[in-house]
Design a protein around this motif. Structure first.
Motif, PDB file in Angstrom:
ATOM      1  N   ARG A 159       0.835  -1.205   0.000  1.00 45.64           N
ATOM      2  CA  ARG A 159       0.000   0.000   0.000  1.00 45.64           C
ATOM      3  C   ARG A 159       0.871   1.257   0.000  1.00 45.64           C
ATOM      4  NH1 ARG A 159      -5.123   0.232   3.888  1.00 45.64           N
ATOM      5  NH2 ARG A 159      -5.600  -1.484   2.457  1.00 45.64           N
ATOM      6  N   ALA A 160       1.974   1.212   0.722  1.00 44.87           N
ATOM      7  CA  ALA A 160       2.879   2.367   0.759  1.00 44.87           C
ATOM      8  C   ALA A 160       3.501   2.619  -0.612  1.00 44.87           C
ATOM      9  CB  ALA A 160       3.975   2.147   1.801  1.00 44.87           C
ATOM     10  N   VAL A 161       3.736   1.547  -1.373  1.00 48.25           N
ATOM     11  CA  VAL A 161       4.237   1.713  -2.739  1.00 48.25           C
ATOM     12  C   VAL A 161       3.197   2.440  -3.585  1.00 48.25           C
ATOM     13  CG1 VAL A 161       4.816   0.483  -4.877  1.00 48.25           C
ATOM     14  CG2 VAL A 161       5.820  -0.243  -2.713  1.00 48.25           C
ATOM     15  N   GLY A 162       1.937   2.065  -3.412  1.00 45.38           N
ATOM     16  CA  GLY A 162       0.875   2.755  -4.133  1.00 45.38           C
ATOM     17  C   GLY A 162       0.835   4.239  -3.813  1.00 45.38           C
ATOM     18  N   THR A 163       1.034   4.561  -2.536  1.00 44.77           N
ATOM     19  CA  THR A 163       1.050   5.972  -2.129  1.00 44.77           C
ATOM     20  C   THR A 163       2.244   6.698  -2.733  1.00 44.77           C
ATOM     21  OG1 THR A 163      -0.063   5.457  -0.043  1.00 44.77           O
ATOM     22  CG2 THR A 163       1.139   7.544  -0.154  1.00 44.77           C
ATOM     23  N   GLY A 187      -4.219  -0.105 -12.551  1.00 44.91           N
ATOM     24  CA  GLY A 187      -4.159   0.577 -11.261  1.00 44.91           C
ATOM     25  C   GLY A 187      -4.276   2.081 -11.423  1.00 44.91           C
ATOM     26  N   GLY A 188      -4.160   2.796 -10.306  1.00 48.26           N
ATOM     27  CA  GLY A 188      -4.343   4.244 -10.322  1.00 48.26           C
ATOM     28  C   GLY A 188      -3.145   4.983 -10.897  1.00 48.26           C
ATOM     29  N   TYR A 189      -3.380   6.269 -11.171  1.00 44.16           N
ATOM     30  CA  TYR A 189      -2.307   7.103 -11.719  1.00 44.16           C
ATOM     31  C   TYR A 189      -2.672   8.567 -11.545  1.00 44.16           C
ATOM     32  CZ  TYR A 189       1.343   8.653 -14.966  1.00 44.16           C
ATOM     33  OH  TYR A 189       2.442   9.249 -15.521  1.00 44.16           O
ATOM     34  N   ALA A 190      -1.671   9.380 -11.196  1.00 43.55           N
ATOM     35  CA  ALA A 190      -1.924  10.804 -10.932  1.00 43.55           C
ATOM     36  C   ALA A 190      -2.493  11.523 -12.144  1.00 43.55           C
ATOM     37  CB  ALA A 190      -0.640  11.484 -10.475  1.00 43.55           C
TER      38      ALA A 190
END
Length: 206
Positions: A159-163, A187-190
């Motif tokens: 999860r920290a990698v995702g952050t 996955g997500g992306y800014a």
């Protein structure tokens, strides 16, 4: 936003016809040169149109410090830079010519790795460890969040990698778009899911 601007220069800008873009660019260049000579330009910025939208590029004397997508609100990003780095910010496109050139080559499929000095001050601790590893993920390759966590020395910190990826201050150049979910989903992306897919597709096609 030009917090390192010269009041006389601002009056000259106001006196120029709106359509006189070349004259405005020359004046902006002179103001940037003067600010740099006088030591009052700490952060230079410009924008660049790309296939994933308009990117804001910002650099300090140490190197590229910020890349931001339009969806991240460029004005808000500049305010954050003023608070976290220095309020002496100026639109100085020439300072980012090399960065712009390399990005244009990347989007044209002619560059697979960036060779730019980077200012990492906006990333610390484990997030910095993650971002440092991302530069080792080769062009056209991907790794899962779990693989990145293991490579960064904390296998359980998925999860920290995702952050860390979500808050990456240097997207595209530091390729957080190459980190995907273990099930193969992007996955997500800014910059948004479409921007991430565009970058991955670009690299797959090269």
């Amino acid at each position: 936003m030009s917090t390192a601007s010269d009041p006389r220069g601002e009056r000259l800008f106001a006196a120029l016809p709106v359509q006189d873009a070349p004259a405005m660019a020359r004046l902006r260049g002179r103001l940037a040169d003067r600010a740099q000579r006088e030591g009052i330009l700490d952060v230079a910025y410009r924008t660049l149109d790309t296939p994933v939208g308009t990117l804001l590029l910002a650099a300090t004397g140490q190197g590229l410090v910020r890349v931001a997508y339009a969806v991240q609100d460029h004005d808000a990003v500049l305010r954050q830079l003023a608070e976290r780095v220095s309020p002496r910010i100026l639109n100085a496109p020439a300072r980012l010519d090399e960065t712009s050139r390399q990005l244009e080559e990347y989007f044209a499929g002619r560059r697979t790795r960036f060779d730019l000095p980077l200012d990492w001050r906006l990333s610390k601790g484990f997030r910095r460890e993650v971002l440092t590893h991302l530069r080792e993920i080769g062009y056209g390759r991907t790794e899962s969040y779990a693989q990145v966590a293991a490579a960064a020395g904390s296998p359980r910190a998925v999860r920290a990698v995702g952050t860390a990826c979500a808050t990456n201050p240097l997207p595209v150049v530091v390729p957080c778009h190459r980190v995907v979910r273990s099930d193969g989903a992007t996955g997500g992306y800014a910059g948004g899911p479409e921007a991430k897919r565009t970058l991955l597709t670009l690299e797959e096609a090269a």
